[in-house]
Design a protein around this motif. Structure first.
Motif, PDB file in Angstrom:
ATOM      1  N   THR A 122      30.977  49.307  31.182  1.00  0.00           N
ATOM      2  CA  THR A 122      29.960  49.346  33.018  1.00  0.00           C
ATOM      3  C   THR A 122      28.843  50.001  32.560  1.00  0.00           C
ATOM      4  OG1 THR A 122      31.794  49.444  33.870  1.00  0.00           O
ATOM      5  CG2 THR A 122      30.464  49.619  35.096  1.00  0.00           C
ATOM      6  N   ASN A 147      21.648  39.632  38.902  1.00  0.00           N
ATOM      7  CA  ASN A 147      23.021  39.393  38.599  1.00  0.00           C
ATOM      8  C   ASN A 147      24.042  39.097  39.438  1.00  0.00           C
ATOM      9  OD1 ASN A 147      21.924  39.273  35.540  1.00  0.00           O
ATOM     10  ND2 ASN A 147      23.017  42.008  35.710  1.00  0.00           N
ATOM     11  N   LEU A 148      24.256  40.076  41.057  1.00  0.00           N
ATOM     12  CA  LEU A 148      24.910  40.054  41.754  1.00  0.00           C
ATOM     13  C   LEU A 148      25.249  38.009  42.209  1.00  0.00           C
ATOM     14  CD1 LEU A 148      27.354  40.802  43.207  1.00  0.00           C
ATOM     15  CD2 LEU A 148      25.339  42.071  44.881  1.00  0.00           C
ATOM     16  N   GLN A 168      23.741  36.069  41.314  1.00  0.00           N
ATOM     17  CA  GLN A 168      23.926  34.336  40.197  1.00  0.00           C
ATOM     18  C   GLN A 168      25.780  34.930  39.618  1.00  0.00           C
ATOM     19  OE1 GLN A 168      22.732  35.231  35.904  1.00  0.00           O
ATOM     20  NE2 GLN A 168      22.760  34.112  34.957  1.00  0.00           N
ATOM     21  N   THR A 169      26.143  36.146  40.077  1.00  0.00           N
ATOM     22  CA  THR A 169      27.208  35.621  39.909  1.00  0.00           C
ATOM     23  C   THR A 169      28.518  34.940  41.044  1.00  0.00           C
ATOM     24  OG1 THR A 169      27.004  37.765  38.206  1.00  0.00           O
ATOM     25  CG2 THR A 169      29.475  37.240  39.732  1.00  0.00           C
ATOM     26  N   VAL A 170      27.593  35.410  42.345  1.00  0.00           N
ATOM     27  CA  VAL A 170      27.888  34.883  43.490  1.00  0.00           C
ATOM     28  C   VAL A 170      27.637  32.695  43.582  1.00  0.00           C
ATOM     29  CG1 VAL A 170      27.296  34.117  46.229  1.00  0.00           C
ATOM     30  CG2 VAL A 170      28.319  36.983  44.721  1.00  0.00           C
ATOM     31  N   TRP A 193      27.381  30.920  40.834  1.00  0.00           N
ATOM     32  CA  TRP A 193      27.831  30.705  40.002  1.00  0.00           C
ATOM     33  C   TRP A 193      29.800  30.239  39.929  1.00  0.00           C
ATOM     34  CZ3 TRP A 193      27.182  27.140  36.309  1.00  0.00           C
ATOM     35  CH2 TRP A 193      25.951  26.928  35.648  1.00  0.00           C
ATOM     36  N   ALA A 194      30.575  31.454  41.202  1.00  0.00           N
ATOM     37  CA  ALA A 194      31.442  31.917  41.863  1.00  0.00           C
ATOM     38  C   ALA A 194      31.228  30.089  42.769  1.00  0.00           C
ATOM     39  CB  ALA A 194      31.947  32.744  42.540  1.00  0.00           C
TER      40      ALA A 194
END
Length: 89
Positions: free
Chosen positions: A44, A61-62, A64-66, A68-69
């Protein structure tokens, strides 16, 4: 025309103290690459709140993750609708 010039001269001349500069050398950070000998669990990463660069990377990064989800959820919904339309399910 006569000019009058007056100068005040003091015999006590005080030489100003020399300016001393203190140079502080900080040790350079070195990145050492070590060969991987065993498989480790992902670690982590913690970001200090006072680090603006780290905060912007973490926010990116956050986001980008949202994104892609959301893309995967939309693709799943489209796939289910196509399967329903073709009466496969």
């Amino acid at each position: 025309m006569v000019e009058e010039r007056r100068e005040v001269v003091s015999e006590e001349y005080v030489d100003p103290a020399p300016v001393r500069e203190t140079v502080v050398e900080t040790p350079t950070r070195r990145v050492v690459q070590e060969p991987v000998t065993q498989v480790r669990e992902p670690s982590t990463t913690y970001v200090r709140s006072s680090d603006p660069v780290g905060n912007s990377i973490a926010a990116g990064n956050l986001i980008q993750t949202v994104v892609w989800a959301v893309v995967l959820l939309v693709l799943l919904v489209v796939l289910i609708l196509v399967l329903l339309h073709l009466k496969i399910i």
